[in-house]
Design an enzyme around this catalytic site. Sequence first.
Site, PDB file in Angstrom:
ATOM      1  N   HIS A   1       1.684   4.973  10.214  1.00  0.00           N
ATOM      2  CA  HIS A   1       1.109   3.943   9.449  1.00  0.00           C
ATOM      3  C   HIS A   1      -0.041   3.231  10.249  1.00  0.00           C
ATOM      4  O   HIS A   1       0.215   3.257  11.084  1.00  0.00           O
ATOM      5  CB  HIS A   1       1.690   2.583   8.862  1.00  0.00           C
TER       6      HIS A   1
ATOM      7  N   GLY B   1       9.783  -2.165   4.037  1.00  0.00           N
ATOM      8  CA  GLY B   1      10.592  -1.968   2.507  1.00  0.00           C
ATOM      9  C   GLY B   1      10.162  -0.668   1.593  1.00  0.00           C
ATOM     10  O   GLY B   1      10.783  -1.253   0.100  1.00  0.00           O
TER      11      GLY B   1
ATOM     12  N   CYS C   1       0.684  -1.541  -0.216  1.00  0.00           N
ATOM     13  CA  CYS C   1      -0.187   0.111   0.371  1.00  0.00           C
ATOM     14  C   CYS C   1       1.048   1.148  -0.638  1.00  0.00           C
ATOM     15  O   CYS C   1       0.718   2.681  -0.687  1.00  0.00           O
ATOM     16  CB  CYS C   1      -0.603   0.563   1.351  1.00  0.00           C
TER      17      CYS C   1
ATOM     18  N   ASN D   1      -2.690  -5.958  11.248  1.00  0.00           N
ATOM     19  CA  ASN D   1      -3.266  -7.151  12.289  1.00  0.00           C
ATOM     20  C   ASN D   1      -2.224  -8.419  12.218  1.00  0.00           C
ATOM     21  O   ASN D   1      -2.581  -9.025  13.321  1.00  0.00           O
ATOM     22  CB  ASN D   1      -4.653  -8.381  10.580  1.00  0.00           C
TER      23      ASN D   1
END
Length: 480
Positions: free
Chosen positions: A306, A338, A279, A310
């Site tokens: 961010h 990354g 994303c 989960n």
Amino acid sequence: MGREALAEAMIPVIGRLYRENNVVTSIHGRSLINKSTMNILKAHRFARRMSKDELLLEETAPLLNSLAELELGAAAIDIARLNQKFKEEGNGATLEEFLRSELADIVGKRGADDRTSTDVVLYGFGRIGRLLARLLIEKAGGGHGLRLRAIVVRRGSDNDLLKRASLLRRDSVHGSFEGTIRVDEEANTITANGVRIQVIYSNDPATIDYTAYGIKDALVVDNTGRWRDAEGLSQHLQSKGVARVLLTAPGKGELKNIVHGINHGTIEDTDKIVSAASCTTNAITPVLKALNDKFGVVHGHVETVHSFTNDQNLIDNFHKGDRRGRSAALNMVITETGAAKAVAKALPELLGKLTGSSIRVPTPDVSLAILNLSLENGTTKDEVNNYLREMSLHSDLRKQIDYIDSPEVVSTDFVGSRRAGIVDGLATVSTDKNLVVYVWYDNEFGYSCQVIRVMEEMAGVNPPAYPAKESAKALAAIAV
């Protein structure tokens, strides 16, 4: 006729174009299908905020009515951009004459759709899987393109099917499903807005016979994140009825990491397994490309703020990752990302130029990327913002880049955004060759929209889009 009355009168025309002609209408990329009177008014208001020009219902309403009279074939039509092009390049032609010329390839074809249908299987039905399902169901109206046929999950309980349907129906972040959902426990199916979805229970991606359910040459979308290299994902190709695989996570090894709008043109028919990257990579790569093309990026650092995910713990507990064992609901958590390095897989010219880190924060959705860049060419805040605004409106990256300059927006305002990233113009900081750009992104829904675009590219089911070319004035604004 008042604005509300004009917007209300547009609704059946929009619906008829969609049902009878397979025409999807939008305003600067925002779909008008199944929208209320108020939402249509808001879309017109949004256009003024984006382009600084009023988009008048007195202009778009007759344009829609003219489209409905042309017996069009399948297409995606942006009425805001089409209206702007008519005003700038109509050259004295009537609206009908202009539309017949601009849409010549589909005039008189009444719903004709040359696209083939591709069966889709969602392997995994978590946050991304369910949003992909919603998007696929939303696009099912014309009966062409991507067809959601099945989901594959591990059985979690005796009433697993009902629970899966309930999670599709209700979402704490994205709201209720728009439509009806029915469950057939004997057939193990969920029917959503008429789309019949087979629920398959399996622990092994290599042993499923999809052909037994009438599924063939399917595109399997792996949402589990369990396998991220070619060897692991190739297990799907061993199942009967599978043709290709798409991973909704960064791919490892030699897998192509695709950011739609940037390198989707590199997808070849021989690519059996492809990754849709992450994303964050999808959010920042289009903005970085735009900035690099215009000003040149020497080097930079990407910091992502961010939302928790989960893989973190709700309360403190053991976790194999550093810091991620601490409560996601109570803490800001420094972690690695990354995404900065992954940008180079889609945009090789930035190889070795970016570093990155991430802070997970106690919000369930919508994240923020801060691009701190050193540029080859000096610039100003106004120049950068005007350029990125025009890119969001008129460039080939308009499906990926959005722009806003409101002094009051916060993260929840971007829940449900269909763009990969939204530039916050008021937060831009520029001091000659040093630039800081803030990019919001719905790390769930915005990313899912990017995944759908990659799926359409792999399946070759994109409808023709109009206007096919920007107006000369719009192109000039980008070039300045």
